[in-house]
Design a protein around this motif. Structure first.
Motif, PDB file in Angstrom:
ATOM      1  N   LEU A  48      -6.846  -5.050  38.417  1.00  0.00           N
ATOM      2  CA  LEU A  48      -7.506  -4.059  39.061  1.00  0.00           C
ATOM      3  C   LEU A  48      -7.050  -3.906  40.473  1.00  0.00           C
ATOM      4  O   LEU A  48      -6.590  -4.474  41.261  1.00  0.00           O
ATOM      5  CB  LEU A  48      -9.085  -5.019  39.469  1.00  0.00           C
ATOM      6  CG  LEU A  48      -9.537  -5.765  38.547  1.00  0.00           C
ATOM      7  CD1 LEU A  48     -10.681  -6.350  39.186  1.00  0.00           C
ATOM      8  CD2 LEU A  48      -9.983  -4.834  37.216  1.00  0.00           C
ATOM      9  N   ARG A  49      -6.883  -2.070  40.472  1.00  0.00           N
ATOM     10  CA  ARG A  49      -6.300  -1.481  41.324  1.00  0.00           C
ATOM     11  C   ARG A  49      -7.227  -0.575  42.441  1.00  0.00           C
ATOM     12  O   ARG A  49      -8.142   0.016  41.933  1.00  0.00           O
ATOM     13  CB  ARG A  49      -5.194  -0.630  40.592  1.00  0.00           C
ATOM     14  CG  ARG A  49      -4.551   0.462  41.714  1.00  0.00           C
ATOM     15  CD  ARG A  49      -5.345   1.692  41.795  1.00  0.00           C
ATOM     16  NE  ARG A  49      -4.212   2.855  42.116  1.00  0.00           N
ATOM     17  CZ  ARG A  49      -4.719   4.160  42.205  1.00  0.00           C
ATOM     18  NH1 ARG A  49      -5.646   4.307  41.800  1.00  0.00           N
ATOM     19  NH2 ARG A  49      -3.765   4.874  42.583  1.00  0.00           N
ATOM     20  N   ALA A  50      -7.025  -0.708  43.649  1.00  0.00           N
ATOM     21  CA  ALA A  50      -7.603   0.261  44.369  1.00  0.00           C
ATOM     22  C   ALA A  50      -6.607   0.973  45.497  1.00  0.00           C
ATOM     23  O   ALA A  50      -5.776   0.380  45.853  1.00  0.00           O
ATOM     24  CB  ALA A  50      -8.649  -0.413  45.563  1.00  0.00           C
ATOM     25  N   ASP A  51      -6.615   2.158  45.496  1.00  0.00           N
ATOM     26  CA  ASP A  51      -5.693   3.018  46.528  1.00  0.00           C
ATOM     27  C   ASP A  51      -6.580   2.879  47.873  1.00  0.00           C
ATOM     28  O   ASP A  51      -7.636   2.785  48.100  1.00  0.00           O
ATOM     29  CB  ASP A  51      -5.602   4.281  46.205  1.00  0.00           C
ATOM     30  CG  ASP A  51      -6.607   4.979  45.646  1.00  0.00           C
ATOM     31  OD1 ASP A  51      -8.072   4.779  45.670  1.00  0.00           O
ATOM     32  OD2 ASP A  51      -6.614   6.090  44.985  1.00  0.00           O
ATOM     33  N   MET A  52      -5.498   2.852  49.038  1.00  0.00           N
ATOM     34  CA  MET A  52      -6.219   2.736  50.211  1.00  0.00           C
ATOM     35  C   MET A  52      -6.241   3.805  51.351  1.00  0.00           C
ATOM     36  O   MET A  52      -6.556   3.715  52.387  1.00  0.00           O
ATOM     37  CB  MET A  52      -5.443   1.321  50.689  1.00  0.00           C
ATOM     38  CG  MET A  52      -5.485   0.103  50.129  1.00  0.00           C
ATOM     39  SD  MET A  52      -4.682  -1.273  50.991  1.00  0.00           S
ATOM     40  CE  MET A  52      -3.132  -0.735  51.020  1.00  0.00           C
ATOM     41  N   ASP A  53      -5.356   4.793  51.031  1.00  0.00           N
ATOM     42  CA  ASP A  53      -4.862   5.653  52.148  1.00  0.00           C
ATOM     43  C   ASP A  53      -5.988   6.796  52.471  1.00  0.00           C
ATOM     44  O   ASP A  53      -6.876   7.177  51.441  1.00  0.00           O
ATOM     45  CB  ASP A  53      -3.514   6.354  51.831  1.00  0.00           C
ATOM     46  CG  ASP A  53      -3.536   6.899  50.594  1.00  0.00           C
ATOM     47  OD1 ASP A  53      -4.209   6.278  49.533  1.00  0.00           O
ATOM     48  OD2 ASP A  53      -2.613   7.865  50.340  1.00  0.00           O
ATOM     49  N   ALA A  54      -5.998   7.391  53.556  1.00  0.00           N
ATOM     50  CA  ALA A  54      -6.930   8.364  53.807  1.00  0.00           C
ATOM     51  C   ALA A  54      -6.113   9.618  53.959  1.00  0.00           C
ATOM     52  O   ALA A  54      -4.990   9.969  53.716  1.00  0.00           O
ATOM     53  CB  ALA A  54      -7.440   8.285  55.148  1.00  0.00           C
TER      54      ALA A  54
END
Length: 413
Positions: A79-85
């Motif tokens: 399961l993946r989530a990206d973190m950057d703004a």
């Protein structure tokens, strides 16, 4: 009849700590971090994973986080989530708006991290209901296009098990609670192009002694608008955007150079290559017509691949979502022109499913003009807007979509 995986998903998410997850989301939203600078976000995610019982590693590709939960025999699900703004100044007026000048979670990656955290904690707490290995990934630098590939290059699959399936999701405009699945091509490729036009600078009072690169660049911008309309067949979907023009230092100085930055969106490599060839030809032609002293420099920048769901994998996840949320909640909008680097984690061979979760707050959606889903979706703030703000009601939805997606592949008792 509801499947065992769907029943388990409903059971594991039936008592989510929604208020605590909302607080976690607000905190992430207040403290956005740009690509490869997600130190605080990564630390907060890693702390939650450790507390839930995951083997946790930090610092992969700089700021990437991996949590591993080995729970007996069975498949390995990532399961993946990206973190950057993004470098966007927030204009939402939310009480939890960004506290970092010029930086905002304008694409919803703070919501993605919240969903991933909630799903990881729910699956860890309910590990008696399933077996296999759960691998959760907090990925840096999706916005710049380098994070997924950097994690793989930094030994992601040397240090951790290679997954049997990868799952990812993204917030999108639309009434809270809908899930968009596309079996096959769901997102387009993107390529950045920089063009430098070389002129001959001089005084603004003596233009005849110069070759003005600003005028040449202006002609080129107009000419580039014909690449899609006249170089491609109507059936070939593509977008060309001129996002930046830079030239000059003062009103009375004709500069020596002008820079144009483009973004291309395509659904095949062949169309991309033809667009690039047309851009090179048009740039050379305009500079020749203007008498530029040098040929233009045309440089390709960052590139995202197309995102193509494995058909069987995506249909399996979509069916799980229909069981959990209801048949009417899942729809197929067709491919989007947006882009992602998620498929780099699949290395071109691992099956994956990627979907969208709609997130517009009810009060914003109800006030939007339009007679149908598409019309209203085009009227509400979208990703990358300084006004983009997913509704908090989507917090439990996104947790359940990840949990039910994972359980559709893990071994469920």
């Amino acid at each position: 009849m509801t499947s065992a995986a769907a029943r388990a998903a409903l059971d594991l998410t039936g008592d989510l700590p929604v208020a605590a997850l909302e607080d976690f989301y607000r905190d992430l939203h207040r403290h956005p971090e740009l690509s490869f600078q997600e130190h605080r976000t990564a630390a907060r995610l890693a702390a939650r994973l450790k507390a839930a019982g995951f083997e946790t590693a930090e610092g992969i590709a700089g700021t990437g986080v991996v949590g591993l939960l080995r729970n007996g025999d069975g498949p390995t699900v990532l399961l993946r989530a990206d973190m950057d703004a993004l470098p966007v100044t927030e204009e939402t007026s939310l009480p939890y708006a960004s506290t970092v000048p010029g930086v905002m979670h304008a694409c919803g990656h703070d919501m993605h991290v919240t969903w991933l955290t909630g799903a990881a904690e729910a699956l860890a707490a309910g590990r008696d209901a399933w077996s296999g290995t759960l691998m959760v990934v907090g990925q840096p630098a999706e916005e710049s296009g380098g994070g997924a590939a950097a994690m793989v290059s930094d030994g992601l699959y040397d240090r951790f098990p290679r997954p049997d399936v990868l799952l990812g999701q993204h917030v999108a405009p639309g009434p809270v609670g809908l899930i968009a699945h596309v079996p096959g091509l769901i997102m387009s490729a993107t390529t950045d192009v920089d063009i430098v036009v070389h002129g001959r600078g001089g005084h603004g009072s003596r233009p005849e002694t110069t070759v003005d690169p600003v005028v040449t660049a202006a002609f080129l911008v107009t000419r580039l608008q014909t690449v899609v309309s006249r170089e491609l067949a109507p059936r070939e979907q593509a977008v060309l955007t001129v996002g930046r023009i830079e030239a000059g230092t003062a009103a009375n100085v004709i500069p020596s150079t002008a820079r144009i930055s483009l973004n291309l969106r395509t659904q095949s490599e062949g169309v991309r290559d033809r667009m690039v060839a047309a851009i090179r030809r048009m740039a050379a032609g305009e500079c020749l017509a203007a008498g530029c002293p040098r040929e233009p420099e045309v440089t390709l920048g960052s590139t995202f691949p197309v995102t193509v769901n494995d058909t069987d994998t995506d249909r399996r996840v979509a069916e799980a979502h229909r069981e959990v949320f209801g048949a009417d909640t899942v729809f197929d909008p067709g491919p989007a022109m947006g882009s992602e680097d998620f498929s780099y984690l699949a290395e071109g061979k691992l099956p994956f499913s990627y979907w969208f979760v709609t997130s517009t707050p009810a009060e914003v959606w109800d006030a939007a003009p339009g007679d149908d889903l598409l019309g209203r979706s085009e009227s509400v703030p979208s990703n990358h807007s300084p006004h983009f703000a997913p509704g908090l009601a989507t917090v439990p939805t996104g947790v359940r979509t990840l949990v039910s997606g994972a359980l559709s592949f893990l071994s469920v008792a």
